[in-house]
Design a protein around this motif. Structure first.
Motif, mmCIF file in Angstrom:
data_model
loop_
_atom_site.group_PDB
_atom_site.id
_atom_site.type_symbol
_atom_site.label_atom_id
_atom_site.label_comp_id
_atom_site.label_asym_id
_atom_site.label_seq_id
_atom_site.Cartn_x
_atom_site.Cartn_y
_atom_site.Cartn_z
ATOM 1 N N ASP A 132 0.799 -1.227 0.000
ATOM 2 C CA ASP A 132 0.000 0.000 0.000
ATOM 3 C C ASP A 132 0.833 1.279 0.000
ATOM 4 O O ASP A 132 0.289 2.370 -0.221
ATOM 5 N N GLY A 133 2.119 1.163 0.287
ATOM 6 C CA GLY A 133 2.926 2.369 0.327
ATOM 7 C C GLY A 133 4.397 2.074 0.509
ATOM 8 O O GLY A 133 4.789 0.963 0.866
ATOM 9 N N TYR A 134 5.204 3.103 0.240
ATOM 10 C CA TYR A 134 6.634 3.047 0.519
ATOM 11 C C TYR A 134 6.997 4.108 1.545
ATOM 12 O O TYR A 134 6.531 5.246 1.460
ATOM 13 N N ARG A 135 7.823 3.730 2.491
ATOM 14 C CA ARG A 135 8.519 4.718 3.304
ATOM 15 C C ARG A 135 9.842 4.929 2.576
ATOM 16 O O ARG A 135 10.630 4.008 2.402
ATOM 17 N N LEU A 136 10.065 6.142 2.114
ATOM 18 C CA LEU A 136 11.225 6.448 1.291
ATOM 19 C C LEU A 136 12.397 6.859 2.159
ATOM 20 O O LEU A 136 12.349 7.864 2.877
ATOM 21 N N ASP A 137 13.460 6.093 2.085
ATOM 22 C CA ASP A 137 14.647 6.321 2.902
ATOM 23 C C ASP A 137 15.528 7.419 2.287
ATOM 24 O O ASP A 137 15.566 7.592 1.073
ATOM 25 N N THR A 138 16.223 8.163 3.142
ATOM 26 C CA THR A 138 17.243 9.148 2.730
ATOM 27 C C THR A 138 16.786 10.042 1.571
ATOM 28 O O THR A 138 17.492 10.219 0.580
ATOM 29 N N VAL A 139 15.612 10.614 1.719
ATOM 30 C CA VAL A 139 15.005 11.402 0.640
ATOM 31 C C VAL A 139 15.851 12.614 0.249
ATOM 32 O O VAL A 139 15.996 12.933 -0.935
ATOM 33 N N LYS A 140 16.437 13.307 1.212
ATOM 34 C CA LYS A 140 17.168 14.540 0.892
ATOM 35 C C LYS A 140 18.469 14.279 0.141
ATOM 36 O O LYS A 140 19.080 15.208 -0.392
ATOM 37 N N HIS A 141 18.883 13.013 0.081
ATOM 38 C CA HIS A 141 20.114 12.661 -0.630
ATOM 39 C C HIS A 141 19.850 12.318 -2.094
ATOM 40 O O HIS A 141 20.757 11.879 -2.810
ATOM 41 N N VAL A 142 18.609 12.513 -2.524
ATOM 42 C CA VAL A 142 18.195 12.236 -3.903
ATOM 43 C C VAL A 142 17.575 13.517 -4.476
ATOM 44 O O VAL A 142 16.821 14.202 -3.778
ATOM 45 N N PRO A 143 17.857 13.870 -5.735
ATOM 46 C CA PRO A 143 17.329 15.113 -6.314
ATOM 47 C C PRO A 143 15.799 15.164 -6.286
ATOM 48 O O PRO A 143 15.123 14.149 -6.475
ATOM 49 N N LYS A 144 15.272 16.361 -6.098
ATOM 50 C CA LYS A 144 13.809 16.532 -6.021
ATOM 51 C C LYS A 144 13.123 16.121 -7.317
ATOM 52 O O LYS A 144 12.020 15.567 -7.292
ATOM 53 N N TRP A 145 13.741 16.412 -8.455
ATOM 54 C CA TRP A 145 13.105 16.067 -9.728
ATOM 55 C C TRP A 145 12.839 14.558 -9.832
ATOM 56 O O TRP A 145 11.852 14.129 -10.449
#
Length: 505
Positions: free
Chosen positions: A208-221
């Protein structure tokens, strides 16, 4: 039997609340209550997959697996949780008990079970009307991933560099976090691979969903495109992002790039400090909420928590302050379950599991323990489920002085008051004009009753206790309530009678 008795008693109290409430509304993610599980440290359901398990080594596998979670789904549901979040289940390199050193994105870690086991877990959760969130990592791989030695994939990683300047966003996105090989999402092959694997897990398992790890280390686009891809498979698929930062303005930016909800680290910072000690003001927590309303497009979807797998356990913070962690957890959890946001509780919190820095904060769960706190969590879960104002209502600070605080939440025609005495003394607060006159406040945690007198409400709370009140018309002889209590006590009396009779025979 105690649990049944308590549930019946709460039902009777809620039955007595004659305030009109809203019609049943469609369940959304802000209505969820999430139980967060580190798979390896929760429950060993299948000893056959115990490869090189050593429960005495905090950095080794401890035997928790997918079957163990299946076996405890009813336990989690009975506490009132409606969703589970699991640490990554993908095949990891040696030593990756936590799941974040991924070796193969398409395989299930052999210590945890098989793909069929995971599919069965999702089906069993859905049978119980529970959702499943899977931790997903797109920033990096394990230290020794086979791609590192594949000439055809030499451009799949950024140049090996540590992050030194955390204020430099380019460095944050391209550096090797803790030395982990940093994936180059701008490479079309890498991007396609990550999109494909993310969609594959949804199609194969119906999560039903993902908890996205280390989001700020990946570009926003990347997150904009990622969200479109996964939601093309399942429209209501939920994305919960981890952006570890103290500035809500920085975190809120990621909510504009396809991510539905974000983990509220500023909330954690204040809540863990305030509730792990006595005589601490709650006003800083309310200020966090006011900032959230100002900066976030969807403040009610922020994931709130007292601790997690990357922080010192809340219990340890209380013990360091030489104070009873169970008492402190009751106050902290009351706020967590009654304030805006999606409450996330880390496994073991319900037994006041202790733990210091990583990996000590990831101890093996103990299911043979005192149930005092489990019952309290269950009670909070029941109230949040039954009172829409605790999930969807506005949030107003009525009173705060040195740790004694009153909050009001209103949704349609329902009003609740959350009272928390985080001080070392009994406190009395008189509300004059903040609530509708001629009614009464009915306590649903401890059974307190406060009737208005001359338009005023006198709330008295013992030290280090909390109560959740619902505003209702004054009652004389409340026949339905009395009848419900009679049924409850009669049933309990009969149970005791037959139990004694059976013991005597």
């Amino acid at each position: 039997m105690k649990r049944v008795f308590r549930a019946l008693l709460i039902f009777a109290l809620l039955l007595s609340v004659t305030t009109p409430v809203s019609a049943k509304t469609e369940r959304t993610w802000q209505d969820e209550r999430i139980y967060f599980i580190m798979v390896d440290r929760f429950n060993n359901g299948n000893p056959k997959n115990d490869y090189e398990v050593d429960v005495h080594d905090p950095k080794a596998y401890h035997g928790g697996d997918l079957q163990g979670i299946i076996d405890k789904l009813d336990y989690i549901k009975e506490m009132g949780f409606t969703a589970i979040w699991l640490t990554p289940i993908f095949a990891n390199e040696k030593g990756g008990y936590h799941g974040y050193w991924i070796e193969d994105f398409y395989k299930v870690e052999e210590h945890f079970g098989t793909l069929d086991d995971f599919k069965r877990l999702v089906k069993e959760a859905h049978k119980r009307d529970m959702k499943v969130i899977l931790d997903f990592v797109v920033n990096h791989t394990g230290y020794n991933h086979p791609w590192l030695n594949d000439p055809a994939k030499k451009d799949w990683f950024h140049e090996k560099k540590d992050i030194f300047n955390w204020a430099n966003q380019q460095e944050v996105e391209n550096g090797w976090l803790f030395g982990l090989p940093d994936l180059a999402q701008e490479n079309p092959e890498v991007k396609t691979y990550l999109f494909d694997v993310a969609k594959w897990w949804i199609q194969e398992t119906d999560i039903d969903g993902y908890r996205l790890d280390t989001v700020k280390h990946v570009p926003k686009w990347f997150w904009d495109e990622f969200a479109k891809e996964v939601k093309s498979v399942k429209q209501d698929f939920f994305l919960l992002g981890e952006v570890w930062h103290d500035d809500p303005r920085y975190v809120a930016e990621y909510g504009k790039h396809g991510i539905d909800a974000l983990i509220d680290f500023p909330f954690y910072k204040e809540a863990s400090t305030i509730f792990s000690n006595v005589d601490q003001s709650l006003e800083p927590l309310y200020n966090v909420w006011k900032r959230n309303v100002a900066f976030y497009e969807r403040p009610y979807l922020l994931g709130t928590f007292l601790d997690n797998h990357d922080t010192v356990r809340f219990t340890r913070l209380a013990l360091q302050n030489r104070i009873n962690p169970v008492t402190r957890l009751k106050l902290g959890l009351t706020y967590l379950f009654s304030a805006p946001g999606i409450p996330i509780m880390y496994y073991g919190t319900e037994i006041a599991l202790d733990g210091g820095e990583d990996p000590d904060n990831r101890r093996l769960m103990n299911f043979r323990t005192d149930k005092e706190l489990i019952d309290y969590v269950t009670k909070l879960g029941e109230l949040r489920a039954k009172l829409p104002s605790l999930r969807r209502g506005d949030f107003e600070l009525l009173y705060e002085k040195d740790g004694m605080a009153l909050f009001k939440r209103t949704y349609e025609k329902e009003t609740t008051v959350i009272a928390i005495n985080n001080t070392s003394k009994t406190q009395k607060v008189t509300l004059d004009g903040e609530l509708e006159q001629g009614k009464e406040l009915r306590g649903l945690l401890a059974g307190d009753l406060v009737r208005s007198k001359d338009g005023k409400y006198d709330i008295i709370l013992d030290r280090e206790t909390a109560e959740i009140y619902v505003l209702a018309p004054k009652t004389g002889l409340n026949i339905p309530f009395i009848a419900a209590l009679v049924v409850v006590y009669t049933a309990f009396g009969l149970f005791l009678y037959f139990a004694r009779k059976r013991k005597a025979s």
